[in-house]
Design an enzyme around this catalytic site. Structure first.
Site, PDB file in Angstrom:
ATOM      1  N   SER A 162       0.793  -1.238   0.000  1.00 23.05           N
ATOM      2  CA  SER A 162       0.000   0.000   0.000  1.00 23.05           C
ATOM      3  C   SER A 162       0.821   1.282   0.000  1.00 23.05           C
ATOM      4  O   SER A 162       0.252   2.375  -0.079  1.00 23.05           O
ATOM      5  CB  SER A 162      -0.955   0.012   1.197  1.00 23.05           C
ATOM      6  OG  SER A 162      -2.062  -0.824   0.954  1.00 23.05           O
TER       7      SER A 162
ATOM      8  N   LYS B 239       0.064   3.833  -2.658  1.00 22.26           N
ATOM      9  CA  LYS B 239      -0.916   4.916  -2.579  1.00 22.26           C
ATOM     10  C   LYS B 239      -0.266   6.299  -2.488  1.00 22.26           C
ATOM     11  O   LYS B 239      -0.942   7.314  -2.671  1.00 22.26           O
ATOM     12  CB  LYS B 239      -1.857   4.678  -1.398  1.00 22.26           C
ATOM     13  CG  LYS B 239      -2.734   3.427  -1.557  1.00 22.26           C
ATOM     14  CD  LYS B 239      -3.672   3.262  -0.377  1.00 22.26           C
ATOM     15  CE  LYS B 239      -4.614   2.090  -0.569  1.00 22.26           C
ATOM     16  NZ  LYS B 239      -3.989   0.786  -0.274  1.00 22.26           N
TER      17      LYS B 239
ATOM     18  N   SER C 156      -6.038   3.459   4.486  1.00 23.55           N
ATOM     19  CA  SER C 156      -5.440   2.636   3.425  1.00 23.55           C
ATOM     20  C   SER C 156      -6.500   1.908   2.609  1.00 23.55           C
ATOM     21  O   SER C 156      -6.355   0.736   2.275  1.00 23.55           O
ATOM     22  CB  SER C 156      -4.446   1.630   4.014  1.00 23.55           C
ATOM     23  OG  SER C 156      -3.580   1.150   3.003  1.00 23.55           O
TER      24      SER C 156
ATOM     25  N   LYS D 249       3.365   6.552   4.992  1.00 25.45           N
ATOM     26  CA  LYS D 249       2.429   5.503   4.612  1.00 25.45           C
ATOM     27  C   LYS D 249       2.981   4.104   4.896  1.00 25.45           C
ATOM     28  O   LYS D 249       4.133   3.806   4.592  1.00 25.45           O
ATOM     29  CB  LYS D 249       2.107   5.601   3.113  1.00 25.45           C
ATOM     30  CG  LYS D 249       1.008   4.644   2.648  1.00 25.45           C
ATOM     31  CD  LYS D 249      -0.342   5.071   3.176  1.00 25.45           C
ATOM     32  CE  LYS D 249      -1.431   4.048   2.871  1.00 25.45           C
ATOM     33  NZ  LYS D 249      -1.335   2.832   3.730  1.00 25.45           N
TER      34      LYS D 249
END
Length: 483
Positions: A84, A87, A141, A253
């Site tokens: 993720s 992202k 997320s 992140k």
């Protein structure tokens, strides 16, 4: 071979395998049990001694966000799955091609993400601001939110993925290939620690991005299809009560799936230095928190690479000079004067971190940030300690001022002998209107006298010539001669 015979042969092979391999199973189990656990030898009191064995991450890196200098890396260019952390690119493109205030209608595609995805809970057909959608995507997320962003920005997920890969090429992410907008596992969806650091460095240039990833929680406004939703961060480095709390952290992140392992792209600001860290495939299934430990160790190590320069040291290495007019010809520095700053201002506490190899560049940037204004034209004589002007420099988002003083005496050059020095005010007297008129009259009178004398002399010469003529005539009459 008939089916019945094939079955008998398979059964025989399995039986033989059990006979030969069964004694090895306990031995393998015993060896596994006897294998010593990993010993952590990291010394938190000596972060500068960090080595690869101190990091559980398969790949790791820490970078200076301002310069792009890599301060430490471990397999930083090895391709792996970014999960993720993908992202970050999705968020960056959304901000580059839209605004936080624009309205997004959630498309049907957002409900078509894999069933085991992490989701924000957005519903097809509902409308919300891009800011709400991105905050939900980055904090929660949500893969559904990432798909909604992709369709809104590019019209379809494949078109958005093309944008992602093009932007990656622009940023120099040479070992990155995106297949989707959220990072769900795909064998072809890969990146590296170095490439993700480049991406994070670019994204953190956006004020909106920084605000999104620094949020500890966020509330998405209600829509026609749902009530308001509040998301809280799951990052313990943001939580003051956590043993992993890292007060200098400012984002960014996390990422995880079974193939990628535990991943985290982080950013921290320590002593004025902004750092970007990346850890990929950390710890293992039994150590999900190792990504926080690895990140803190990278950040702590990185700051040891810098030297600390006080304001006094900076001004000594990058002095402020002034040129003084009318300085004595024998002045040792030809009238060039180094200025000092009056102590006791906020500048006394100013400190700058810089890499030793970047010192010249840092000093140049420091000098260019200074603004000097003088109270008057600098003319000798000047005494040490005289206040000559003001220095202004940016500090903690504000302009701070301090008085500039002379660091030494500067004598004035002695003037050569002149009638002016002997008779002060003579020039003014001689150039006054009355004196000028008198001088003109005097000159005219002098000219008149000279003309009169010249005329008188001319008459005298004519009289003498006449006398000589008469004298010759008289001698001629009386028979004489002249001598």
């Amino acid at each position: 071979m008939p089916l019945k015979m094939r079955r008998r042969a398979s059964a025989l092979i399995m039986a033989l395998a059990l006979v030969f391999l069964s004694p090895l199973a306990p031995r393998a189990a015993a060896q596994a049990a006897a294998k010593p656990a990993r010993v952590d030898t990291y010394d938190p009191k000596r972060p500068q001694s960090l080595n690869d064995d101190d990091l559980t991450a398969r790949a790791a890196l820490v970078m200076d966000a301002r310069t792009g200098d890599v301060l430490y890396d471990k397999n930083a260019r090895r391709k792996t799955y970014p999960a993720s952390t993908t992202k970050i690119m999705t968020c960056l493109l959304a901000l580059e091609h839209g605004t936080m205030e624009e309205i997004v209608t959630i498309p049907p595609e957002s409900a078509q993400v894999p069933g085991d995805s992490s989701n924000t809970g957005v519903k097809p057909g509902e409308q919300m601001t891009m800011g709400d959608l991105l905050s939900g995507m980055m904090i929660r997320s949500g893969n559904d939110a990432a798909v909604a962003v992709a369709v809104h920005v590019a019209g379809s997920v494949p078109a958005f993925v093309d944008m992602m890969n093009e932007r990656a090429r622009q940023l120099g992410m040479k070992d990155t290939h995106f297949v989707n907008a959220h990072g769900y596992h795909d064998e072809a969806h890969v990146s590296t620690a170095y490439d993700l650091a480049l991406l994070a460095r670019e994204a953190m240039l956006s004020r909106d991005f920084r605000d999104i990833v620094a949020a500890k929680s966020y509330t998405m406004a209600p829509t026609a299809l749902r009530e308001k939703v509040t998301f809280a961060t799951k990052n313990p480095m943001f939580v003051a009560s956590s043993k992993f709390y890292y007060p200098d952290l400012v984002g960014i992140k996390t990422g995880y799936h079974s193939k990628a392992g535990q991943c985290f792209v982080g950013a921290a600001v320590k002593d004025g230095v902004e750092l970007i860290s990346v850890v990929l495939k950390c710890g293992g299934g039994k150590e999900p928190d190792k990504k926080w430990t690895d990140t803190a160790r990278l950040m702590d190590y990185a700051i040891t690479r810098y030297e600390t320069l006080t304001f006094e040291q900076l001004l000594e290495r990058a002095p402020v000079y002034a040129s003084v007019k009318d300085a004595a010809l024998n002045d040792p520095d030809a009238g060039v004067l180094k200025l000092s700053v009056v102590p006791g201002t906020a500048l006394d506490g100013y400190k700058l971190k810089c890499l030793p190899e970047r010192e010249a560049e840092s000093l140049k940037a420091f000098s260019e940030g200074l603004k000097v204004s003088y109270t008057d034209e600098l003319t000798a004589p000047i005494r040490m300690g005289d206040i000559l002007g003001t220095l202004t420099m940016p500090m903690n988002g504000q302009n701070v001022e301090a008085k500039l003083v002379a660091s030494r005496d500067v004598a004035r050059e002695a003037e050569p002998f002149s009638m002016e020095r002997l008779f002060p005010g003579l020039r003014e007297t001689l150039t006054s209107p009355a004196v000028l008129i008198g001088a003109i009259v005097l000159v005219l009178l002098l000219i008149a006298v000279i003309v009169a004398k010249l005329r008188a002399a001319a008459r005298e010469r004519r009289r003498r010539r006449d006398m000589l003529k008469r004298r010759r005539k008289a001698y001629d009459r009386y028979g004489g001669s002249s001598r």
